[in-house]
Design a protein around this motif. Structure first.
Motif, short mmCIF file in Angstrom:
data_model
loop_
_atom_site.label_atom_id
_atom_site.label_comp_id
_atom_site.label_asym_id
_atom_site.label_seq_id
_atom_site.Cartn_x
_atom_site.Cartn_y
_atom_site.Cartn_z
N GLN A 141 0.83 -1.19 0.00
CA GLN A 141 0.00 0.00 0.00
C GLN A 141 0.87 1.26 0.00
N VAL A 142 0.35 2.29 -0.63
CA VAL A 142 1.04 3.58 -0.69
C VAL A 142 0.15 4.62 -0.03
N PHE A 143 0.72 5.40 0.86
CA PHE A 143 -0.04 6.39 1.61
C PHE A 143 0.40 7.80 1.19
N PHE A 144 -0.59 8.68 1.07
CA PHE A 144 -0.35 10.06 0.64
C PHE A 144 -0.86 11.01 1.73
N PRO A 145 -0.03 11.33 2.72
CA PRO A 145 -0.49 12.24 3.78
C PRO A 145 -0.70 13.65 3.26
N THR A 146 -1.70 14.31 3.81
CA THR A 146 -1.88 15.73 3.53
C THR A 146 -0.86 16.52 4.33
N VAL A 147 -0.81 17.80 4.08
CA VAL A 147 0.15 18.65 4.80
C VAL A 147 -0.14 18.63 6.29
N ASP A 148 -1.41 18.68 6.66
CA ASP A 148 -1.78 18.66 8.08
C ASP A 148 -1.45 17.32 8.72
N GLU A 149 -1.72 16.22 8.03
CA GLU A 149 -1.42 14.90 8.57
C GLU A 149 0.08 14.68 8.70
N PHE A 150 0.83 15.26 7.78
CA PHE A 150 2.28 15.09 7.75
C PHE A 150 2.97 15.84 8.88
N ALA A 151 2.25 16.75 9.53
CA ALA A 151 2.87 17.59 10.55
C ALA A 151 3.27 16.82 11.79
N ASP A 152 2.52 15.75 12.14
CA ASP A 152 2.81 14.99 13.35
C ASP A 152 3.22 13.57 12.96
N PHE A 153 4.48 13.23 13.15
CA PHE A 153 5.03 11.95 12.70
C PHE A 153 4.33 10.77 13.36
N HIS A 154 4.31 10.76 14.70
CA HIS A 154 3.78 9.59 15.42
C HIS A 154 2.28 9.43 15.25
N ASP A 155 1.56 10.53 15.19
CA ASP A 155 0.11 10.42 14.98
C ASP A 155 -0.19 9.80 13.62
N TYR A 156 0.57 10.19 12.61
CA TYR A 156 0.30 9.65 11.28
C TYR A 156 0.70 8.18 11.19
N ILE A 157 1.84 7.82 11.78
CA ILE A 157 2.26 6.41 11.76
C ILE A 157 1.23 5.55 12.47
N SER B 115 -1.90 6.08 12.70
CA SER B 115 -3.14 6.02 11.92
C SER B 115 -3.05 5.03 10.75
N ILE B 116 -1.85 4.83 10.19
CA ILE B 116 -1.72 3.94 9.03
C ILE B 116 -1.21 2.56 9.41
N ALA B 117 -0.66 2.39 10.62
CA ALA B 117 -0.05 1.11 11.00
C ALA B 117 -1.02 -0.06 10.90
N PRO B 118 -2.28 0.05 11.36
CA PRO B 118 -3.18 -1.10 11.23
C PRO B 118 -3.42 -1.52 9.79
N LYS B 119 -3.47 -0.56 8.86
CA LYS B 119 -3.67 -0.89 7.45
C LYS B 119 -2.40 -1.51 6.85
N ALA B 120 -1.25 -0.99 7.25
CA ALA B 120 0.01 -1.46 6.67
C ALA B 120 0.46 -2.79 7.26
N ALA B 121 -0.13 -3.20 8.39
CA ALA B 121 0.34 -4.40 9.10
C ALA B 121 0.20 -5.65 8.26
N LYS B 122 -0.80 -5.70 7.38
CA LYS B 122 -1.01 -6.92 6.59
C LYS B 122 0.09 -7.14 5.57
N ASP B 123 0.83 -6.08 5.22
CA ASP B 123 1.94 -6.19 4.27
C ASP B 123 3.30 -6.24 4.96
N GLY B 124 3.38 -5.72 6.17
CA GLY B 124 4.65 -5.66 6.87
C GLY B 124 5.44 -4.41 6.57
N ILE B 125 5.37 -3.93 5.33
CA ILE B 125 6.02 -2.67 4.95
C ILE B 125 5.04 -1.87 4.11
N CYS B 126 5.28 -0.59 3.99
CA CYS B 126 4.43 0.27 3.15
C CYS B 126 5.27 1.46 2.68
N LYS B 127 4.72 2.19 1.72
CA LYS B 127 5.40 3.37 1.19
C LYS B 127 4.61 4.62 1.55
#
Length: 570
Positions: A91-107, A109-121
C-alpha cells in the motif's frame, strides 16, 4: 460496443463525424500512460517536470489530481513472465500537509492498514522538500560478494561482504561506482555527486533490473557489487525536533516516541545510518533489531526494490529458513543479513510476500517483526533510522524474552524504557503503558520473593545512581538490568563485557567498593538463583561479610506506587 462511446467532432467544412473513444481499462493495461508532467512506465509513476503528480498505476496517472488524500492505494505493475514481478505491491499512503505535521500520529493512523503487508510506502506532500547535505566525512565501503553456491535450485543464496581498507568520501565513492558500471571513458570528469549520476541510471527500467537481478542469482556463479552501508552520518540538515519531525535525525527523539528514554547512543537505531548503493547491491532478509520500527528515506539516485512479509508470518518465515539451512540457526544467521531467498519460493511456502518500489523522495516504513529485504537498481543515497511507540511495547516484550532464552544482548533497555515511559504521562497510550508496566512489576515481585525465600542473608541496598547504563546487563542471560541487579565476586579476574550501545568489548569501570570492578559479575535474580551455591571461602579481616549484594533501583513500595498512578490515570 458497450465499451465504446462516441463524441461529435466538427471540421472546418462544418461536417460532423463520430470519433470513437474507448472507456478506461480499469486494470490500466493498454491505456495511454503519457501525460503532461508525469511519466508512467511499467506501471510506475515517476516525478516529471514542475507541478507533476505522483502516480502509481496508469489508471491513476491519467486522472486529474483533485487534492491529496491520505487513503492508501496499492501499487500496480504490468505483468511479465520473468522475475517475481507478479507479486502484489504494498500500500502507498499520501499524507496531507496537516497529517504530515505529526510523525507519530500519522504512523499510528496507518499502522493497522500497513500491518497486513509488513512494509508500506509513504509519499510526502509536494511542499516537503528537505535539503540534501551529504557529509564530508570519509568512510570505508563494502565489497559485496554474492556467492551463488547453496540451495540455488530454491533461489536461496549466501552473501559475504568484505570491508575495504581504503577511505573514501561520498564524491570518491560515486566516481568509483560510475567507473565500475560505465567504464572510465564514459564517466564525465565532473561526475562526483549522487545528483549528477542520476542520468546514468534509467528509472524506467526497474522491472528489467529486477528480472536481471534474479536471473543472475539463479544462473550465475558469482555476482559482485559495491555497497557503502551503515555509514554513521545523516544527509539531512540539522534538525529542529518538533518543527521538522520527518527529519530522520529527529525521529528517535520525538516527544511521543520511546527511544528518547534510551540512556546511550546506539548508531543506526537512535541515530541514522546512511547507505550508498550501486546496481544489485543487496540488503538481505532480516527483521529490525529488537523488533523496532524503521523508516527509510531515499535522498537521491535510482530506485530501491523492497520485499516484505507481515509480522504474523515471522515464525513461518524462520521455519522455512530452518528447512533450507538445517545446520544454521535462523535467529543467529538472519540477524547477520547474509541470506537472500527468492520471493516466489517464499510465497510457495505460504508467506505472503509483497513488493515495494521506492523512488527518490519517498519513505518506506517497516513495522515491528516484518521480515524484509531488497536490492538497489543503481547508484543511490538512502538513510534509515529506528523508532518505537507505545504500539511497540508488546512486540518489544516478546523479543526481550526471546533474546534472554538465546543469551543475546538486547540493543534497547526495555525495562528502563517502560519504567520511564510510565513516569511520563504526556502524549502516550496509558492502556499499553499500564499493561507493559504491570507485566514487569509482576515479574519483579516474583523474582524478589524467590530471592528472599532462598537467600534471606543476601543484603539488599537501594541504589539510585545506577552503574554505567550501557554495561549493566546480566553476564549469564544478557538481559539489561535496570530495576534489580546482583553483584557477586568471581574468581575469574578477566571477563569480556560488551557495551550495549557500541557493541564493543570493554572492561567495566570500578564504581566504588560496591560493584563494577572486573572481578565482580552482574546477575539478574533468576540467573543468580539457578546457579549452584559456591563453596564457602575462608574469611579474612579484609574480606567483606557478604560476597553477594542485591542492588535495587526502586523499592517494592515505589514500584507499587508507579502502578497505582497509572491505574488511576487510566
Amino acid at each position: 460496443r458497450r465499451n465504446q462511446r462516441y463524441s461529435k467532432d466538427s471540421n472546418a467544412n462544418g461536417t460532423t463525424r463520430l470519433r470513437k473513444k474507448m472507456r478506461r481499462d480499469p486494470s490500466g493495461i493498454g491505456t495511454n500512460t503519457k501525460k503532461s508532467g508525469t511519466n508512467v512506465v511499467c506501471g510506475i509513476g515517476t516525478r516529471g517536470s514542475k507541478g507533476s503528480n505522483i502516480s502509481h498505476s496508469p489508471s491513476v496517472g491519467d486522472q486529474e489530481e483533485k487534492g491529496r488524500s491520505s487513503e492508501a492505494e496499492p501499487e500496480t505493475a504490468s505483468p511479465k513472465q520473468e522475475g517475481p514481478d507478479s507479486l502484489p505491491l504494498v500500500q502507498v499512503f499520501f499524507p496531507t500537509v496537516d497529517e504530515f505535521a505529526d510523525f507519530h500520529d500519522y504512523i499510528s493512523s496507518i499502522a493497522p492498514k500497513a500491518a497486513k503487508d509488513g512494509i508500506c510506502k509513504i509519499v510526502p506532500p509536494n511542499s516537503w522538500t528537505p535539503d540534501f547535505q551529504p557529509t564530508r566525512k570519509r568512510f570505508k565501503y563494502t565489497n559485496q560478494k554474492i556467492e551463488l553456491r547453496c540451495k540455488k535450485e530454491r533461489g536461496a543464496v549466501q552473501i559475504s561482504s568484505s570491508v575495504q581498507k581504503r577511505d573514501l568520501s561520498v564524491e570518491d565513492f560515486v566516481k568509483l561506482a560510475a567507473t565500475k558500471i560505465c567504464g572510465a571513458e564514459a564517466v564525465p570528469e565532473d561526475t562526483n555527486r549522487v545528483e549528477d549520476f542520476d542520468a546514468h541510471e534509467d528509472i524506467n527500467r526497474v522491472e528489467d533490473f529486477e528480472a536481471q537481478y534474479f536471473k543472475e542469482l539463479q544462473t550465475s556463479d558469482y555476482l559482485e557489487a559495491l555497497y557503502a552501508k551503515d555509514l554513521d552520518f545523516s544527509a539531512f540538515a540539522s534538525p529542529d525536533k518538533e518543527k521538522c519531525q520527518w527529519n530522520l535525525q529527529s525521529v528517535p527523539h520525538l516527544s511521543k516516541g520511546l527511544l528518547k528514554y534510551v540512556p546511550y547512543v546506539v548508531p543506526g537505531i537512535t541515530t541514522p545510518y546512511s547507505y550508498i548503493g550501486t546496481r544489485f547491491s543487496t540488503f538481505c532478509w532480516h527483521v529490525e533489531d529488537d523488533l523496532l520500527y524503521s523508516i527509510n528515506y531515499l535522498h537521491a539516485g535510482s530506485p530501491k526494490v523492497w520485499y516484505g512479509a507481515p509480522e504474523e508470518e515471522m515464525k513461518l518465515f524462520e521455519t522455512v529458513y530452518d528447512e533450507l539451512f538445517p545446520n544454521i540457526s535462523s535467529q543467529h544467521n538472519l540477524s547477520k543479513k547474509t541470506t537472500m531467498i527468492h520471493p516466489n519460493f517464499l510465497r510457495e511456502k505460504g508467506i505472503s510476500v509483497r513488493k515495494c518500489i521506492q523512488k527518490k523522495g519517498e519513505f518506506v516504513l517497516t513495522l515491528p517483526g516484518a521480515y524484509h529485504s531488497g536490492f538497489n537498481c543503481g547508484l543511490n543515497f538512502a538513510e534509515a533510522v529506528n523508532f518505537a511507540d507505545d504500539n511497540w511495547l508488546e512486540s518489544g516484550f516478546q523479543e526481550l524474552k526471546k533474546k534472554k532464552e538465546s543469551f543475546l544482548v538486547p540493543f534497547i533497555p526495555y525495562t528502563e524504557v517502560v519504567v520511564k515511559a510510565a513516569e511520563s504521562f504526556w502524549g502516550g497510550n496509558l492502556n499499553k503503558r499500564f499493561t507493559a508496566m504491570k507485566m514487569l512489576l509482576d515479574k519483579e515481585r516474583k523474582n524478589r520473593l524467590e530471592l528472599k525465600n532462598r537467600f534471606p542473608e543476601v543484603p539488599r541496598k537501594l541504589k539510585k545512581e545506577w552503574f554505567a547504563p550501557s554495561l549493566a546487563y546480566c553476564d549469564r542471560c544478557k538481559e539489561y538490568l535496570y530495576v534489580t541487579l546482583i553483584t557477586r565476586k568471581d574468581k575469574r579476574s578477566e571477563r569480556e563485557h560488551i557495551n550495549i550501545g557500541t557493541r564493543q568489548t570493554e572492561s567495566r569501570e570500578c564504581d566504588g567498593n560496591d560493584a563494577g570492578s572486573q572481578e565482580k559479575v552482574f546477575l539478574c535474580i533468576p540467573c543468580f538463583c539457578s546457579e549452584p551455591e559456591p563453596e564457602p571461602e575462608p574469611k579474612t579481616e579484609q574480606s567483606s561479610k557478604y560476597e553477594v549484594t542485591c542492588f535495587e533501583h526502586f523499592s517494592d513500595a515505589e514500584l507499587r506506587l508507579k502502578l497505582s498512578r497509572l491505574r488511576r490515570l487510566q
